[in-house]
Scaffold this motif. Structure first.
Motif, PDB file in Angstrom:
ATOM      1  N   UNK A  86      23.460 105.928  16.645  1.00  0.00           N
ATOM      2  CA  UNK A  86      21.988 107.048  16.655  1.00  0.00           C
ATOM      3  C   UNK A  86      20.718 106.212  15.509  1.00  0.00           C
ATOM      4  N   UNK A  87      20.250 106.580  16.310  1.00  0.00           N
ATOM      5  CA  UNK A  87      18.567 106.170  15.355  1.00  0.00           C
ATOM      6  C   UNK A  87      17.650 106.822  15.273  1.00  0.00           C
ATOM      7  N   UNK A  88      16.689 106.926  14.606  1.00  0.00           N
ATOM      8  CA  UNK A  88      16.528 108.107  14.765  1.00  0.00           C
ATOM      9  C   UNK A  88      15.431 107.870  13.443  1.00  0.00           C
ATOM     10  N   UNK A  89      13.756 108.077  13.924  1.00  0.00           N
ATOM     11  CA  UNK A  89      12.590 107.904  12.757  1.00  0.00           C
ATOM     12  C   UNK A  89      11.938 106.513  13.364  1.00  0.00           C
ATOM     13  N   UNK A  90      11.428 105.940  12.273  1.00  0.00           N
ATOM     14  CA  UNK A  90       9.852 104.274  12.701  1.00  0.00           C
ATOM     15  C   UNK A  90      10.684 103.278  13.029  1.00  0.00           C
ATOM     16  N   UNK A  91      10.019 102.898  14.280  1.00  0.00           N
ATOM     17  CA  UNK A  91      10.898 101.417  14.238  1.00  0.00           C
ATOM     18  C   UNK A  91      11.426 100.242  13.537  1.00  0.00           C
ATOM     19  N   UNK A  92      10.425 100.093  12.939  1.00  0.00           N
ATOM     20  CA  UNK A  92      10.396  99.070  11.483  1.00  0.00           C
ATOM     21  C   UNK A  92      11.584  99.254  10.575  1.00  0.00           C
ATOM     22  N   UNK A  93      11.579 100.473  10.132  1.00  0.00           N
ATOM     23  CA  UNK A  93      12.760 101.342   9.662  1.00  0.00           C
ATOM     24  C   UNK A  93      13.739 101.172  10.054  1.00  0.00           C
TER      25      UNK A  93
END
Length: 278
Positions: A79-86
């Protein structure tokens, strides 16, 4: 793990990324979108936390992205959430599965593609229901236990890419409908956290010969009602291109909150991957 400085996709950004077991830190970030992050939040429960790995990215000491990997299943759920760079930085240096099944908002895949090839998306919708909006239906669903694991797997083998171990059935909440000795419809759970007030319904399936009779609604209602004895908020995922399923869950009081994608992702080969992979 020591933190790593990573030049972001956007020119001039320097992101710090590291693994973390700090649940308070994770909750502060994930609770910004509690329903979308419900699975990840629930997986910080004591019963699940040991199966997870979390990476977090900071921009000027402020957390901007989190990636969670759930171990023990193949392909591994991520699962991924937040800023695409991060997200890109975490996938580069901290969370590095060779192949995984990733759930994230569409814009997040801009960062994912820095490290991975991605298969075609499955368009998904996160739905949620609370006690006050739940509309139960009455039917002949019965509670299942680990002794029913074989029956569940025979049913799911007809149309779901799922295989349940006995311990998953024992730890979860499953309801089914039988005709004679034959299990023809069932619903269950992916995660339950009374500690955090969250649960996720899943593995809803009706045998194709018995569809159109409202059986999926009955078993989903039974599981949801049982979950409300322990939790305040119940979520589920459904494909955005499945109108009958959307209508079924709406009739129980579930509402759509977030559109996202699920994709199988494959790590781009590098010299280092070719050395350590085998």
């Amino acid at each position: 793990m020591a933190s790593v400085t990573h030049d972001g996709i956007a020119r001039g950004r320097h992101l710090e990324v590291r693994s973390t077991r700090d649940r308070d830190l994770l909750h502060r970030f994930l609770e910004q979108d509690r329903v979308f992050a419900a699975y990840a939040i629930a997986d910080t429960d004591d019963s699940e936390f040991s199966r997870t790995r979390f990476g977090i990215a900071f921009d000027d000491r402020e957390p901007v992205a989190v990636v969670m990997e759930y171990r023990g299943v193949s392909p591994q759920p991520v699962f991924a959430m937040g800023d695409p760079d991060g997200i890109s930085a975490i996938l580069r240096d901290v969370i590095r599965p060779r192949i995984a099944y990733l759930g994230a908002k569409q814009e997040a895949f801009r960062g994912v593609r820095e490290q991975y090839r991605t298969d075609a998306p499955a368009p998904m919708v996160r739905m949620v229901v609370e006690r006050g909006s739940f509309e139960p239906v009455v039917g002949d669903a019965v509670r299942l236990d680990q002794g029913d694991t074989g029956h569940l797997n025979r049913l799911y083998g007809l149309g779901l890419n799922a295989h349940l171990p006995q311990e998953a059935v024992a730890a979860g909440i499953y309801y089914g409908i039988r005709r004679g000795t034959r299990l023809i419809a069932a619903a269950g759970t992916h995660v339950i956290s009374p500690q955090l007030g969250l649960a996720a319904v899943g593995n809803v399936y009706t045998h194709r010969e018995y569809r159109g009779q409202g059986l999926g609604k009955v078993v989903t209602s039974a599981v949801t009602e049982e979950l409300f004895r322990q939790c305040e908020t119940v979520v589920l995922n459904v494909r955005a291109d499945n109108p009958p399923a959307l209508a079924l869950y709406r009739a129980l009081g579930y509402r759509e909150t977030t559109e996202f994608e699920e994709r199988l992702i494959h790590r781009e080969a590098s010299l280092w991957d070719s050395i350590v992979g085998p």
